[in-house]
Design a protein around this motif. Sequence first.
Motif, mmCIF file in Angstrom:
data_model
loop_
_atom_site.group_PDB
_atom_site.id
_atom_site.type_symbol
_atom_site.label_atom_id
_atom_site.label_comp_id
_atom_site.label_asym_id
_atom_site.label_seq_id
_atom_site.Cartn_x
_atom_site.Cartn_y
_atom_site.Cartn_z
ATOM 1 N N LEU A 1 6.057 4.944 3.346
ATOM 2 C CA LEU A 1 6.287 4.546 1.951
ATOM 3 C C LEU A 1 5.025 4.737 1.114
ATOM 4 C CD1 LEU A 1 8.446 1.358 2.510
ATOM 5 C CD2 LEU A 1 9.179 3.476 1.399
ATOM 6 N N SER A 2 3.863 4.422 1.697
ATOM 7 C CA SER A 2 2.613 4.527 0.939
ATOM 8 C C SER A 2 2.222 5.972 0.648
ATOM 9 C CB SER A 2 1.482 3.798 1.666
ATOM 10 O OG SER A 2 1.127 4.474 2.852
ATOM 11 N N GLU A 3 2.823 6.940 1.324
ATOM 12 C CA GLU A 3 2.539 8.346 1.036
ATOM 13 C C GLU A 3 3.121 8.765 -0.310
ATOM 14 O OE1 GLU A 3 3.873 10.692 4.345
ATOM 15 O OE2 GLU A 3 2.595 9.568 5.744
ATOM 16 N N ASN A 4 4.221 8.163 -0.699
ATOM 17 C CA ASN A 4 4.890 8.535 -1.950
ATOM 18 C C ASN A 4 4.819 7.476 -3.040
ATOM 19 O OD1 ASN A 4 6.006 11.156 -1.176
ATOM 20 N ND2 ASN A 4 7.217 9.970 0.274
ATOM 21 N N PHE A 5 4.401 6.257 -2.675
ATOM 22 C CA PHE A 5 4.376 5.154 -3.627
ATOM 23 C C PHE A 5 3.065 4.393 -3.557
ATOM 24 C CE2 PHE A 5 8.803 5.930 -2.768
ATOM 25 C CZ PHE A 5 9.416 5.773 -3.998
ATOM 26 N N GLU A 6 2.620 3.906 -4.712
ATOM 27 C CA GLU A 6 1.549 2.914 -4.754
ATOM 28 C C GLU A 6 2.218 1.603 -4.381
ATOM 29 O OE1 GLU A 6 -1.668 3.338 -5.267
ATOM 30 O OE2 GLU A 6 -1.420 5.489 -5.629
ATOM 31 N N LEU A 7 1.685 0.912 -3.410
ATOM 32 C CA LEU A 7 2.311 -0.301 -2.902
ATOM 33 C C LEU A 7 1.467 -1.518 -3.229
ATOM 34 C CD1 LEU A 7 3.303 1.050 0.623
ATOM 35 C CD2 LEU A 7 4.692 0.994 -1.443
ATOM 36 N N GLN A 8 2.147 -2.596 -3.548
ATOM 37 C CA GLN A 8 1.481 -3.852 -3.856
ATOM 38 C C GLN A 8 2.285 -4.972 -3.212
ATOM 39 O OE1 GLN A 8 1.340 -4.791 -8.082
ATOM 40 N NE2 GLN A 8 -0.870 -4.870 -7.916
ATOM 41 N N LEU A 9 1.636 -5.783 -2.398
ATOM 42 C CA LEU A 9 2.291 -6.889 -1.715
ATOM 43 C C LEU A 9 1.934 -8.181 -2.416
ATOM 44 C CD1 LEU A 9 3.841 -8.098 0.751
ATOM 45 C CD2 LEU A 9 1.629 -8.188 1.910
ATOM 46 N N ILE A 10 2.946 -8.981 -2.744
ATOM 47 C CA ILE A 10 2.743 -10.289 -3.357
ATOM 48 C C ILE A 10 3.368 -11.311 -2.421
ATOM 49 C CG2 ILE A 10 3.211 -11.757 -5.355
ATOM 50 C CD1 ILE A 10 3.490 -9.136 -6.980
ATOM 51 N N GLN A 11 2.579 -12.271 -2.017
ATOM 52 C CA GLN A 11 3.033 -13.304 -1.095
ATOM 53 C C GLN A 11 3.491 -14.522 -1.892
ATOM 54 O OE1 GLN A 11 2.568 -12.380 2.328
ATOM 55 N NE2 GLN A 11 4.070 -13.994 2.649
ATOM 56 N N HIS A 12 4.672 -15.050 -1.559
ATOM 57 C CA HIS A 12 5.224 -16.253 -2.191
ATOM 58 C C HIS A 12 5.526 -17.243 -1.066
ATOM 59 C CE1 HIS A 12 5.873 -13.962 -5.914
ATOM 60 N NE2 HIS A 12 6.498 -13.054 -5.199
ATOM 61 N N GLY A 13 4.512 -17.866 -0.497
ATOM 62 C CA GLY A 13 4.726 -18.747 0.648
ATOM 63 C C GLY A 13 5.230 -17.944 1.823
ATOM 64 N N GLU A 14 6.400 -18.302 2.353
ATOM 65 C CA GLU A 14 6.992 -17.575 3.481
ATOM 66 C C GLU A 14 7.693 -16.294 3.031
ATOM 67 O OE1 GLU A 14 6.766 -18.456 6.812
ATOM 68 O OE2 GLU A 14 5.305 -19.870 5.995
ATOM 69 N N GLN A 15 7.906 -16.171 1.750
ATOM 70 C CA GLN A 15 8.585 -14.985 1.219
ATOM 71 C C GLN A 15 7.553 -14.024 0.640
ATOM 72 O OE1 GLN A 15 11.439 -16.667 -1.485
ATOM 73 N NE2 GLN A 15 12.854 -17.114 0.173
ATOM 74 N N TRP A 16 7.941 -12.773 0.510
ATOM 75 C CA TRP A 16 7.046 -11.756 -0.004
ATOM 76 C C TRP A 16 7.833 -10.771 -0.859
ATOM 77 C CZ3 TRP A 16 8.984 -7.195 1.604
ATOM 78 C CH2 TRP A 16 9.735 -7.213 2.786
ATOM 79 N N GLU A 17 7.088 -10.025 -1.627
ATOM 80 C CA GLU A 17 7.656 -8.982 -2.489
ATOM 81 C C GLU A 17 6.730 -7.775 -2.405
ATOM 82 O OE1 GLU A 17 7.844 -8.204 -7.294
ATOM 83 O OE2 GLU A 17 7.803 -10.260 -6.558
ATOM 84 N N VAL A 18 7.295 -6.615 -2.256
ATOM 85 C CA VAL A 18 6.529 -5.375 -2.277
ATOM 86 C C VAL A 18 6.963 -4.600 -3.511
ATOM 87 C CG1 VAL A 18 6.044 -3.192 -1.128
ATOM 88 C CG2 VAL A 18 6.301 -5.272 0.223
ATOM 89 N N GLN A 19 6.008 -4.352 -4.401
ATOM 90 C CA GLN A 19 6.278 -3.562 -5.595
ATOM 91 C C GLN A 19 5.858 -2.129 -5.301
ATOM 92 O OE1 GLN A 19 4.205 -5.423 -8.825
ATOM 93 N NE2 GLN A 19 5.510 -7.228 -8.779
ATOM 94 N N MET A 20 6.686 -1.187 -5.725
ATOM 95 C CA MET A 20 6.430 0.213 -5.419
ATOM 96 C C MET A 20 6.522 1.048 -6.691
ATOM 97 S SD MET A 20 8.714 0.077 -1.876
ATOM 98 C CE MET A 20 9.312 1.684 -2.025
ATOM 99 N N HIS A 21 5.494 1.875 -6.906
ATOM 100 C CA HIS A 21 5.469 2.768 -8.066
ATOM 101 C C HIS A 21 5.216 4.185 -7.559
ATOM 102 C CE1 HIS A 21 5.519 -0.585 -10.861
ATOM 103 N NE2 HIS A 21 4.694 -1.179 -10.028
ATOM 104 N N PRO A 22 6.052 5.143 -7.941
ATOM 105 C CA PRO A 22 5.925 6.507 -7.422
ATOM 106 C C PRO A 22 4.592 7.154 -7.785
ATOM 107 C CG PRO A 22 7.707 6.363 -9.036
ATOM 108 C CD PRO A 22 7.141 5.003 -8.887
ATOM 109 N N LYS A 23 4.080 7.966 -6.866
ATOM 110 C CA LYS A 23 2.826 8.694 -7.077
ATOM 111 C C LYS A 23 3.069 10.068 -7.698
ATOM 112 C CE LYS A 23 0.233 6.717 -3.197
ATOM 113 N NZ LYS A 23 -0.439 7.043 -1.908
#
Length: 189
Positions: free
Chosen positions: A126-148
């Motif tokens: 995924l990181s080959e084609n997208f800029e990745l950003q991980l946001i932690q929300h306690g036990e839950q998480w979110e990965v934001q992806m923006h195309p390169k």
Amino acid sequence: MKMLLTSLLTGVFFLSGTVCSDDIQTKLQQQLSGIEMSPQGQFRQENQLQGIPFPIKSSGQYEFSAGILSWKNLKPVESMLVLTENKVEQYIAGEKSFSVRAEQQPILRTINQLFLSLFEHDWQALSENFELQLIQHGEQWEVQMHPKQDALKAAILSARVYGDVKIRRFEFTKSNNDQTRIWFSDENK
């Protein structure tokens, strides 16, 4: 057909602060090492299309095995989409209604890899084609992806993956601002 493909197949990681690109893979592997996608289960999907005031809803079952994703819509119309790295095929009433190979539409390979990488929980791919950003929300998480790449940006503005111990939701916004949200559950009815 293109709308169906893009609606189905479309994901930037931030760890309580900014992580440099060089460190992203290490941080992702550490934080998401136990995260998985169930190899089979149920999905519920909503597509919000420009000019239509209500979401288009569908639901069904999925199964992932050996790099092949079978996506069976049960409602509102029964159909099956079979996705591999190199092609997409749709079946209606057991008959193939279309088949598109990556050679015919080169962006298809990248979009297919995106979706297959989610099921393989392959953050490096995924990181080959997208800029990745991980946001932690306690036990839950979110990965934001923006195309390169510009070609991918022409199809997808952004994508997000949400989860806890498993991937629970995937959503993306296409370049025309149409939005797709997909919820996953393990139960296979």
